[in-house]
Write an enzyme that holds these catalytic residues in place. Sequence first.
Site, short mmCIF file in Angstrom:
data_model
loop_
_atom_site.label_atom_id
_atom_site.label_comp_id
_atom_site.label_asym_id
_atom_site.label_seq_id
_atom_site.Cartn_x
_atom_site.Cartn_y
_atom_site.Cartn_z
N TYR A 143 11.01 15.36 47.23
CA TYR A 143 12.06 16.32 47.48
C TYR A 143 11.80 17.59 47.46
O TYR A 143 12.29 18.66 48.21
CB TYR A 143 13.32 15.98 46.49
CG TYR A 143 14.16 15.10 46.80
CD1 TYR A 143 13.70 13.50 46.83
CD2 TYR A 143 15.49 15.19 46.63
CE1 TYR A 143 14.56 12.80 47.26
CE2 TYR A 143 16.44 14.22 46.84
CZ TYR A 143 15.89 12.94 47.02
OH TYR A 143 16.81 11.94 47.43
N LYS A 194 4.47 3.25 42.82
CA LYS A 194 3.82 2.49 44.17
C LYS A 194 2.47 2.85 44.10
O LYS A 194 1.76 3.28 44.89
CB LYS A 194 4.71 2.97 45.38
CG LYS A 194 4.03 2.18 46.62
CD LYS A 194 4.63 0.95 46.71
CE LYS A 194 4.10 0.04 47.91
NZ LYS A 194 4.61 -1.20 48.06
N ASP A 226 8.97 -1.72 45.31
CA ASP A 226 9.44 -2.87 46.29
C ASP A 226 9.82 -4.01 45.63
O ASP A 226 11.11 -4.66 45.67
CB ASP A 226 8.32 -3.12 47.23
CG ASP A 226 6.96 -3.71 46.97
OD1 ASP A 226 6.74 -3.14 45.59
OD2 ASP A 226 6.24 -4.10 47.74
N ASP A 250 16.42 8.02 43.67
CA ASP A 250 17.56 7.99 44.46
C ASP A 250 17.82 6.66 45.05
O ASP A 250 19.28 6.35 44.86
CB ASP A 250 17.21 8.76 45.52
CG ASP A 250 18.43 9.13 46.42
OD1 ASP A 250 19.49 9.34 46.25
OD2 ASP A 250 18.10 9.04 47.78
N ASP A 254 21.28 4.13 43.32
CA ASP A 254 22.17 3.56 44.34
C ASP A 254 22.35 1.83 44.28
O ASP A 254 23.63 1.14 44.40
CB ASP A 254 22.41 3.83 45.74
CG ASP A 254 22.88 4.89 46.44
OD1 ASP A 254 22.90 6.12 45.26
OD2 ASP A 254 23.17 5.20 47.56
C1 IPM Z 1 21.88 11.77 45.00
C2 IPM Z 1 22.43 12.29 46.36
C3 IPM Z 1 21.48 13.53 46.60
C4 IPM Z 1 20.05 13.16 46.53
C5 IPM Z 1 21.93 14.07 48.04
C6 IPM Z 1 23.22 14.31 48.24
C7 IPM Z 1 21.10 15.38 48.22
O1 IPM Z 1 21.92 11.17 47.13
O2 IPM Z 1 22.36 12.65 43.98
O3 IPM Z 1 21.58 10.75 44.76
O4 IPM Z 1 19.26 12.73 47.54
O5 IPM Z 1 19.47 13.26 45.48
MG MG Z 2 21.51 9.11 46.13
#
Ligand code: IPM
Ligand code: MG
Length: 361
Positions: A143, A194, A226, A250, A254
């Site tokens: 990032y 990885k 993975d 990230d 999710d």
């Molecule tokens: C998160 C989001 C952010 C990230 C974006 C909105 C920049 O997806 O907080 O997970 O990638 O960190």
């Molecule tokens: Mg995210």
Amino acid sequence: MTQQYKIALLPGDGIGPEILAVTVEVLNAIAPQFDLQFKFSEALIGGAAIDETGEPLPQETLDACRSSDAVLLAAIGGYKWDTLPRHQRPETGLLGLRAGLELFANLRPATIFPQLIDASTLKREVIEGVDIMVVRELTGGIYFGEPKGIFETETGEKRGVNTMAYRESEIDRIAKVAFETARKRKNKLCSVDKANVLDVSQLWRDRVTQIAKEYADVELSHLYVDNAAMQLIRAPKQFDTMVTGNLFGDILSDEAAMLTGSIGMLPSASLGASGAGVFEPVHGSAPDIAGQDKANPLAQVLSAAMMLRYGLNQPQAASKIEAAVSQVLESGYRTGDIMSQGMQQVGCRQMGDMLLKVLES
Ligand code: IPM
Ligand code: MG
């Protein structure tokens, strides 16, 4: 004596203002019960800041956050700003806030509310009892690594570049947070990388292994990312605390969120070595339902609970909020994203009212 806290509120975009409004009411409701007083101040971030000032993170906002005890952030982003140059995008504001406050440690719990098991796409026996904490490194890795950008090559062809890089000190400090976190949980830490392909991951694995010597009581394992993605869906209960870099974190957070039924339920805490932390839902700004009173405010409310627990050291007030959320779910109230048969569907505001009722009873 009444304990006073300065809280910076960053409503941002989309459903942000609606879910944050509910959360402020919840905080005001519990404050007197724990002899607390919150002094809220609102600041601009993301698209809202771009519209108003031309930049996604005005200096004023960063200053307001720095002089607060904690920051409650809702969500940023929307279609309207997606085509702007990168330095003017809402996401750049969020990344700037993380970097500006040096919030290198992002805690993302994926805990399943028993009342919501049927809202998950996975089988009950796979997810019942899931309780995972993802510790994501937040101010390094791909990032932020240099060089980055879209460059023109000698032939005139464009080449997009990002760099995944970690220094030893960056790995060590996030590893320590992760081991400490695991210690407060089930003493199990899985580090995800990885290392079979990436040098940066090899260094990650070496450092985490080294730091582990200071935490002999914590059982450490390593997985390639993975495989970790697959294991999270196959058998999520094998995980307790996970630690990983910015990009993998990230993605995996999710994925872990969906184990719990809805990303609309998950809070997060972003912490630095000192100073104000940022507490925000894992979900985004959901522009498709913004302003329609359909949003689920619970991840934001639970982020306020994380603020109380990890930022302000008020664990009892935190538990009270978490119990209220559980109670409202128990009573059968659901926003659209977690709706299932036989439950009563409510909007964002009404969900807030239900919480207030429980908190004030
Ligand atoms: C998160 C989001 C952010 C990230 C974006 C909105 C920049 O997806 O907080 O997970 O990638 O960190
Ligand atoms: Mg995210």
